[in-house]
Design a protein around this motif. Sequence first.
Motif, PDB file in Angstrom:
ATOM      1  N   LYS A 205       0.980  -1.275   0.128  1.00  0.00           N
ATOM      2  CA  LYS A 205      -0.046   0.119   0.064  1.00  0.00           C
ATOM      3  C   LYS A 205       0.839   1.373  -0.090  1.00  0.00           C
ATOM      4  O   LYS A 205       2.161   1.254   0.589  1.00  0.00           O
ATOM      5  N   LYS A 206       0.303   2.434  -0.280  1.00  0.00           N
ATOM      6  CA  LYS A 206       1.083   3.618  -0.688  1.00  0.00           C
ATOM      7  C   LYS A 206       1.584   4.093   0.606  1.00  0.00           C
ATOM      8  O   LYS A 206       2.879   4.507   0.737  1.00  0.00           O
ATOM      9  N   ARG A 207       0.665   4.185   1.743  1.00  0.00           N
ATOM     10  CA  ARG A 207       1.301   4.919   3.026  1.00  0.00           C
ATOM     11  C   ARG A 207       1.820   3.882   3.819  1.00  0.00           C
ATOM     12  O   ARG A 207       1.903   4.242   5.090  1.00  0.00           O
ATOM     13  N   THR A 208       2.202   2.690   3.450  1.00  0.00           N
ATOM     14  CA  THR A 208       2.763   1.734   4.276  1.00  0.00           C
ATOM     15  C   THR A 208       4.153   2.133   4.811  1.00  0.00           C
ATOM     16  O   THR A 208       4.993   2.200   3.832  1.00  0.00           O
ATOM     17  N   ASP A 209       4.699   2.034   5.955  1.00  0.00           N
ATOM     18  CA  ASP A 209       5.953   2.105   6.247  1.00  0.00           C
ATOM     19  C   ASP A 209       6.664   0.887   6.419  1.00  0.00           C
ATOM     20  O   ASP A 209       6.519   0.013   7.335  1.00  0.00           O
ATOM     21  N   ARG A 210       7.597   0.754   5.268  1.00  0.00           N
ATOM     22  CA  ARG A 210       8.251  -0.774   5.250  1.00  0.00           C
ATOM     23  C   ARG A 210       9.072  -1.066   6.317  1.00  0.00           C
ATOM     24  O   ARG A 210       9.023  -2.072   6.724  1.00  0.00           O
ATOM     25  N   ARG A 211       9.703   0.055   6.838  1.00  0.00           N
ATOM     26  CA  ARG A 211      11.006  -0.292   7.724  1.00  0.00           C
ATOM     27  C   ARG A 211      10.020  -0.488   9.191  1.00  0.00           C
ATOM     28  O   ARG A 211      10.523  -1.418   9.973  1.00  0.00           O
ATOM     29  N   GLN A 212       8.784   0.153   9.451  1.00  0.00           N
ATOM     30  CA  GLN A 212       8.260  -0.003  10.650  1.00  0.00           C
ATOM     31  C   GLN A 212       7.371  -1.754  10.708  1.00  0.00           C
ATOM     32  O   GLN A 212       7.307  -2.271  11.531  1.00  0.00           O
ATOM     33  N   GLN A 213       7.010  -1.861   9.242  1.00  0.00           N
ATOM     34  CA  GLN A 213       6.562  -3.178   9.137  1.00  0.00           C
ATOM     35  C   GLN A 213       7.445  -4.332   9.531  1.00  0.00           C
ATOM     36  O   GLN A 213       7.085  -5.449  10.015  1.00  0.00           O
ATOM     37  N   ILE A 214       8.689  -4.140   9.054  1.00  0.00           N
ATOM     38  CA  ILE A 214       9.739  -5.052   9.485  1.00  0.00           C
ATOM     39  C   ILE A 214       9.933  -5.107  10.890  1.00  0.00           C
ATOM     40  O   ILE A 214       9.992  -6.290  11.511  1.00  0.00           O
ATOM     41  N   GLU A 215       9.993  -4.067  11.604  1.00  0.00           N
ATOM     42  CA  GLU A 215      10.003  -4.073  12.960  1.00  0.00           C
ATOM     43  C   GLU A 215       8.791  -4.682  13.919  1.00  0.00           C
ATOM     44  O   GLU A 215       9.128  -5.335  14.785  1.00  0.00           O
ATOM     45  N   LEU A 216       7.636  -4.266  13.262  1.00  0.00           N
ATOM     46  CA  LEU A 216       6.700  -5.091  13.789  1.00  0.00           C
ATOM     47  C   LEU A 216       6.572  -6.630  13.824  1.00  0.00           C
ATOM     48  O   LEU A 216       6.142  -7.302  14.465  1.00  0.00           O
ATOM     49  N   LEU A 217       7.133  -7.087  12.524  1.00  0.00           N
ATOM     50  CA  LEU A 217       7.290  -8.734  12.354  1.00  0.00           C
ATOM     51  C   LEU A 217       8.218  -9.155  13.476  1.00  0.00           C
ATOM     52  O   LEU A 217       8.191 -10.470  13.899  1.00  0.00           O
ATOM     53  N   HIS A 218       9.352  -8.405  13.500  1.00  0.00           N
ATOM     54  CA  HIS A 218      10.291  -8.769  14.606  1.00  0.00           C
ATOM     55  C   HIS A 218       9.842  -8.913  16.055  1.00  0.00           C
ATOM     56  O   HIS A 218       9.952  -9.999  16.530  1.00  0.00           O
ATOM     57  N   GLU A 219       9.107  -7.936  16.548  1.00  0.00           N
ATOM     58  CA  GLU A 219       8.321  -7.914  17.468  1.00  0.00           C
ATOM     59  C   GLU A 219       7.413  -8.761  17.589  1.00  0.00           C
ATOM     60  O   GLU A 219       7.186  -9.617  19.019  1.00  0.00           O
ATOM     61  N   LEU A 220       6.791  -9.281  16.620  1.00  0.00           N
ATOM     62  CA  LEU A 220       5.726 -10.382  16.666  1.00  0.00           C
ATOM     63  C   LEU A 220       6.336 -11.657  16.812  1.00  0.00           C
ATOM     64  O   LEU A 220       6.108 -12.605  17.767  1.00  0.00           O
ATOM     65  N   GLN A 221       7.330 -11.794  16.019  1.00  0.00           N
ATOM     66  CA  GLN A 221       8.274 -12.977  16.335  1.00  0.00           C
ATOM     67  C   GLN A 221       8.770 -13.266  17.722  1.00  0.00           C
ATOM     68  O   GLN A 221       8.847 -14.183  18.350  1.00  0.00           O
ATOM     69  N   ALA A 222       9.390 -12.026  18.326  1.00  0.00           N
ATOM     70  CA  ALA A 222       9.811 -12.402  19.682  1.00  0.00           C
ATOM     71  C   ALA A 222       8.678 -12.790  20.750  1.00  0.00           C
ATOM     72  O   ALA A 222       8.835 -13.689  21.617  1.00  0.00           O
ATOM     73  N   VAL A 223       7.600 -12.258  20.401  1.00  0.00           N
ATOM     74  CA  VAL A 223       6.218 -12.890  21.113  1.00  0.00           C
ATOM     75  C   VAL A 223       5.882 -14.064  21.234  1.00  0.00           C
ATOM     76  O   VAL A 223       5.550 -15.091  22.160  1.00  0.00           O
ATOM     77  N   ALA A 224       5.915 -14.542  19.845  1.00  0.00           N
ATOM     78  CA  ALA A 224       5.641 -15.897  19.577  1.00  0.00           C
ATOM     79  C   ALA A 224       6.706 -16.988  20.035  1.00  0.00           C
ATOM     80  O   ALA A 224       6.360 -18.104  20.746  1.00  0.00           O
ATOM     81  N   ASP A 225       7.942 -16.464  19.901  1.00  0.00           N
ATOM     82  CA  ASP A 225       8.914 -17.355  20.748  1.00  0.00           C
ATOM     83  C   ASP A 225       8.915 -17.446  22.259  1.00  0.00           C
ATOM     84  O   ASP A 225       9.217 -18.383  22.751  1.00  0.00           O
ATOM     85  N   ALA A 226       8.657 -16.363  22.757  1.00  0.00           N
ATOM     86  CA  ALA A 226       8.353 -16.172  24.160  1.00  0.00           C
ATOM     87  C   ALA A 226       7.041 -17.118  24.929  1.00  0.00           C
ATOM     88  O   ALA A 226       7.245 -17.481  25.732  1.00  0.00           O
ATOM     89  N   HIS A 227       6.327 -17.318  23.859  1.00  0.00           N
ATOM     90  CA  HIS A 227       4.915 -17.889  24.519  1.00  0.00           C
ATOM     91  C   HIS A 227       4.942 -19.633  23.827  1.00  0.00           C
ATOM     92  O   HIS A 227       4.118 -20.355  23.969  1.00  0.00           O
ATOM     93  N   ASN A 228       6.083 -19.732  22.971  1.00  0.00           N
ATOM     94  CA  ASN A 228       6.619 -21.420  22.524  1.00  0.00           C
ATOM     95  C   ASN A 228       5.192 -21.755  21.642  1.00  0.00           C
ATOM     96  O   ASN A 228       4.469 -22.593  22.133  1.00  0.00           O
ATOM     97  N   LEU A 229       4.728 -21.125  20.700  1.00  0.00           N
ATOM     98  CA  LEU A 229       3.703 -21.243  19.749  1.00  0.00           C
ATOM     99  C   LEU A 229       3.973 -22.381  18.820  1.00  0.00           C
ATOM    100  O   LEU A 229       2.997 -22.699  18.047  1.00  0.00           O
TER     101      LEU A 229
END
Length: 463
Positions: A205-229
């Motif tokens: 999408k036009k207004r999507t911040d690509r760098r922020q999207q990568i940071e969000l995915l890394h944060e989501l990966q950290a949450v998933a690893d912390a809860h052993n999903l």
Amino acid sequence: EEERGKFKANPDQPDEEEEERDVEGDSEPEEDKPGSEAVSIEPSKSVKVAVQRAPGTEEDDGSEDSSDWGSDTDSESDSSGDDAQYTNMRDRFLKQRTGVGEKPEEDRKEKKDKSKDRKKERKRREEYPEEEDDGNGWTVVRTGPSALHDSPVNSPAVFYSRVFIGQHLESSLNVEKPIMFAKDAEIDVPLVVKKLSEIVAARGKKRTDRRQQIELLHELQAVADAHNLGPAVAVKIKFAIISSIYDYNPKVSDAMKPEFWSKLLVGIEATINLLLTTPDLTVGEHIIEDTEVFDKPPYRVRGCVLTTVERLDEEFTKLLKECDPHSNEYVDRLKDETRVAAIIDKVMDYLQRQGVTSELCRIYLRKIEHLYYKFDSNVLKQKKGELPQDAVTSVQEMERLCKFVYAKDGTDRLRTRAILSHIYHHALHDNWFQARDLILMSHLQEAIQHSDPATQVITLLSQ
């Protein structure tokens, strides 16, 4: 004779003709006197007077004062002056662009500067749509992990940060981590998968911040690893991170930034290692998203490991093309080939477990292209008898990979590139007869002109 006598008697007396002309010049016609109304005017005079009239002289009731028209002598003198300043009749009747007292050059410069300012403001709002004016002269800027990196030097974000925080902007600016879930939310597989779908839906999408999207995915990966999903959720998030890194560069022809190249290598290595250590996890493009299984084995995840590695190899080639071959940066980038070749070997092991022939041919060709131009000293040692005949050298490895492609490949392009690489590798190690037999039996010289440029370059190298 009579006139000559009068002149000799009184030379200073004026002639009668001159007196008559003076009298005619002093006498003024009735219609041209200032106090009289104009009854009839010649066409040429009416045009001249209409040009010289000032705007706003016409009264509301339509009556005209004769003093507004001026005298005939004045109009003739003015028109003669106008005729001198115009080169042709067309320029005489064109509308003047500037009035009395205007400065056209300064006005044009001022309008041009205002137009540039409006364009800059419009461009800034398009690039940073989150910024808005609160009405008091202050600018409300976006927050998050990408505000520090993506704000331009002259943007309000950096300007006000320098004013109120100080000169050490990057060291003193506190970057808050994005909040993924509510405090009382129960973190489970469906919730994480739903959040992942929301983040991935913003891609492109036009207004999507690509760098922020990568940071969000890394944060989501950290949450998933912390809860052993589970490994399936981890692989799904890792594929999303890799795709986001590929999409960060808007131009496909440009090389990737070094920082994202390092993140890409780490992400792909972690993904391949997780796939190799989890045999009950199946990844493929044939799996539909509705049929994915994340919570119990056997796990099923939609994705393609081969496409990811092929894109990695292409990005590595673009990185090398961008660097100066005589610089230290080129040497540093060339060191990454070891990691790329190791990733290709791991993907070969993984795809050999799957047993898909077409995918094996593609990954074998990637291995061949990283091997065919390298000289192996063990081949000469084996010829001299210094190494046993059963020792595996690069010649035996190329023989195994190329024969598999010859037999199993259904496309002419992979087979052609494999043959040309095999010929070049034989010629590099002084196997002249084997290289000659391959190039004569393949009949490549008959149709090589129809191949793509990269294949034709390999043909020239082989010859």
